[in-house]
Design a protein around this motif. Structure first.
Motif, short mmCIF file in Angstrom:
data_model
loop_
_atom_site.label_atom_id
_atom_site.label_comp_id
_atom_site.label_asym_id
_atom_site.label_seq_id
_atom_site.Cartn_x
_atom_site.Cartn_y
_atom_site.Cartn_z
N PHE A 74 0.84 -1.19 0.00
CA PHE A 74 0.00 0.00 0.00
C PHE A 74 0.89 1.24 0.00
N TYR A 75 0.38 2.26 -0.66
CA TYR A 75 1.18 3.47 -0.85
C TYR A 75 0.32 4.71 -0.65
N TRP A 76 0.99 5.79 -0.27
CA TRP A 76 0.42 7.13 -0.37
C TRP A 76 1.37 7.97 -1.22
N TYR A 77 0.75 8.68 -2.16
CA TYR A 77 1.46 9.64 -2.99
C TYR A 77 0.77 10.98 -2.84
N ARG A 78 1.50 12.05 -3.20
CA ARG A 78 0.94 13.39 -3.11
C ARG A 78 1.19 14.11 -4.44
N GLN A 79 0.23 14.93 -4.82
CA GLN A 79 0.41 15.73 -6.03
C GLN A 79 -0.06 17.16 -5.74
N VAL A 81 5.01 7.28 1.08
CA VAL A 81 5.27 6.16 1.96
C VAL A 81 4.74 4.88 1.35
N SER A 82 5.43 3.78 1.66
CA SER A 82 4.93 2.47 1.29
C SER A 82 4.77 1.63 2.55
N PHE A 83 3.86 0.69 2.51
CA PHE A 83 3.45 -0.06 3.71
C PHE A 83 3.25 -1.50 3.30
N TYR A 84 3.89 -2.41 4.06
CA TYR A 84 3.78 -3.83 3.76
C TYR A 84 3.89 -4.61 5.06
N ASN A 85 3.05 -5.61 5.20
CA ASN A 85 3.13 -6.48 6.37
C ASN A 85 3.01 -5.67 7.66
N SER A 89 7.56 0.30 4.90
CA SER A 89 8.72 -0.31 4.24
C SER A 89 9.65 0.75 3.66
N GLU A 90 9.11 1.89 3.31
CA GLU A 90 9.92 2.98 2.80
C GLU A 90 9.16 4.29 2.93
N LYS A 91 9.87 5.37 3.17
CA LYS A 91 9.23 6.68 3.22
C LYS A 91 10.15 7.73 2.61
N SER A 92 9.55 8.80 2.12
CA SER A 92 10.33 9.85 1.50
C SER A 92 10.63 10.95 2.53
N GLU A 93 11.41 11.91 2.09
CA GLU A 93 11.75 13.05 2.97
C GLU A 93 10.50 13.87 3.31
N ILE A 94 9.51 13.83 2.43
CA ILE A 94 8.27 14.57 2.68
C ILE A 94 7.55 14.00 3.91
N PHE A 95 7.65 12.72 4.09
CA PHE A 95 6.91 12.01 5.14
C PHE A 95 7.62 12.21 6.46
N ARG A 128 -3.07 0.70 9.28
CA ARG A 128 -4.02 -0.21 8.66
C ARG A 128 -4.81 -0.83 9.81
N PRO A 129 -5.81 -0.11 10.29
CA PRO A 129 -6.42 -0.46 11.58
C PRO A 129 -7.22 -1.75 11.60
N ASP A 130 -7.79 -2.15 10.46
CA ASP A 130 -8.74 -3.26 10.53
C ASP A 130 -8.62 -4.25 9.39
N GLY A 131 -7.53 -4.28 8.70
CA GLY A 131 -7.34 -5.25 7.63
C GLY A 131 -7.94 -4.87 6.30
N SER A 132 -8.73 -3.78 6.26
CA SER A 132 -9.24 -3.34 4.97
C SER A 132 -8.93 -1.88 4.70
N ASN A 133 -9.02 -1.03 5.73
CA ASN A 133 -8.72 0.38 5.54
C ASN A 133 -7.24 0.67 5.68
N PHE A 134 -6.81 1.70 4.98
CA PHE A 134 -5.42 2.17 5.07
C PHE A 134 -5.50 3.68 5.17
N THR A 135 -5.03 4.23 6.28
CA THR A 135 -5.23 5.66 6.52
C THR A 135 -3.93 6.44 6.53
N LEU A 136 -4.04 7.70 6.15
CA LEU A 136 -2.94 8.65 6.25
C LEU A 136 -3.40 9.75 7.20
N LYS A 137 -2.62 9.99 8.24
CA LYS A 137 -2.95 11.04 9.19
C LYS A 137 -1.91 12.14 9.10
N ILE A 138 -2.39 13.37 9.05
CA ILE A 138 -1.51 14.52 9.15
C ILE A 138 -1.86 15.21 10.45
#
Lengths: 112, 114
Positions: free
Chosen positions: B32-37, B47-51, B55-61, B69-79
């Motif tokens: 799973f990933y978050w990108y920004r534009q 950022v990337s997310f696995y297991n 797994s990896e994040k950029s300087e922006i993060f 990933r609170p419940d096995g289906s949702n993937f959230t980004l919090k600022i």
């Protein structure tokens, strides 16, 4: 890290003409190169991709070529149509790492 | 065809407020990933997310950002404390565990910080 450069930034063609967008990458470890089309207010949509073990791939009016030695890859759209108008992004990634580094994008306008 | 879904499609928030952007990745995907534009600019990796871990994040993060990933289906980004420069379109993306590496993007959440 990876650096992807994309040219041109804008491209205007007449309907029926071909359009070519070029990208270069810096990291020789990159081995997967997707192209995305982004329409206004929407997310990038994959239109074609190529892996480093292939030099060319074609899907109807869209083709992508890859030159690993020179580290560049190109998108070719033939017989362009007004609905091809959008922003196109190239990207490069390593299949093991997963994340994609995007180019700056090309705004393609197809004039009817 | 399965797709990545994101909510909200658009959020306006006051500077300094916390924001949570939500994503439901494609069900059999493992990465799973978050990108920004930022408006008119290119898509940037956050950022990337696995297991269940990053797994990896950029300087922006930076420390203002977190993912879950609170419940096995949702993937959230919090600022945690939004800044004006956080105004951008945020894209969630996912891919399968196989090396095919096709990343599928959601439609994006447009965040405006005022």
């Amino acid at each position: 890290g990876e650096n992807v450069e994309q040219h041109p930034s804008t491209l205007s063609v007449q309907e029926g003409d071909s359009a070519v967008i070029k990208c270069t990458y810096s990291d020789s470890a990159s081995n997967y190169f997707p192209w995305y089309k982004q329409e206004l207010g929407k997310g990038p949509q994959l239109i074609i991709d190529i892996r480093s073990n292939v030099g060319e791939k074609k899907d109807q009016r869209i083709a992508v070529t890859l030159n690993k030695t020179a580290k560049h890859f190109s998108l070719h759209i033939t017989e362009t149509q007004p609905e091809d108008s959008a922003v196109y992004f190239c990207a490069a990634s390593n299949m093991n790492a997963g994340k994609s580094t995007f180019g700056d994008g090309t705004t393609l306008t197809v004039k009817p | 065809e399965p797709e990545v879904t994101q909510t909200p499609s658009h959020q306006v928030t006051q500077m300094g407020q916390e924001v949570i952007l939500r994503c439901v990745p494609i069900s059999n995907h493992l990465y799973f990933y978050w990108y920004r534009q930022i408006l008119g600019q290119k898509v940037e990796f956050l950022v990337s997310f696995y297991n269940n871990e990053i797994s990896e994040k950029s300087e922006i993060f930076d420390d203002q950002f977190s993912v879950e990933r609170p419940d096995g289906s949702n993937f959230t980004l919090k600022i945690r404390s939004t800044k004006l420069e956080d105004s951008a379109m945020y894209f969630c993306a996912s891919r399968t565990g196989s090396p095919g590496n096709t990343i599928y993007f959601g439609e994006g959440s447009w965040l405006t910080v005022v």
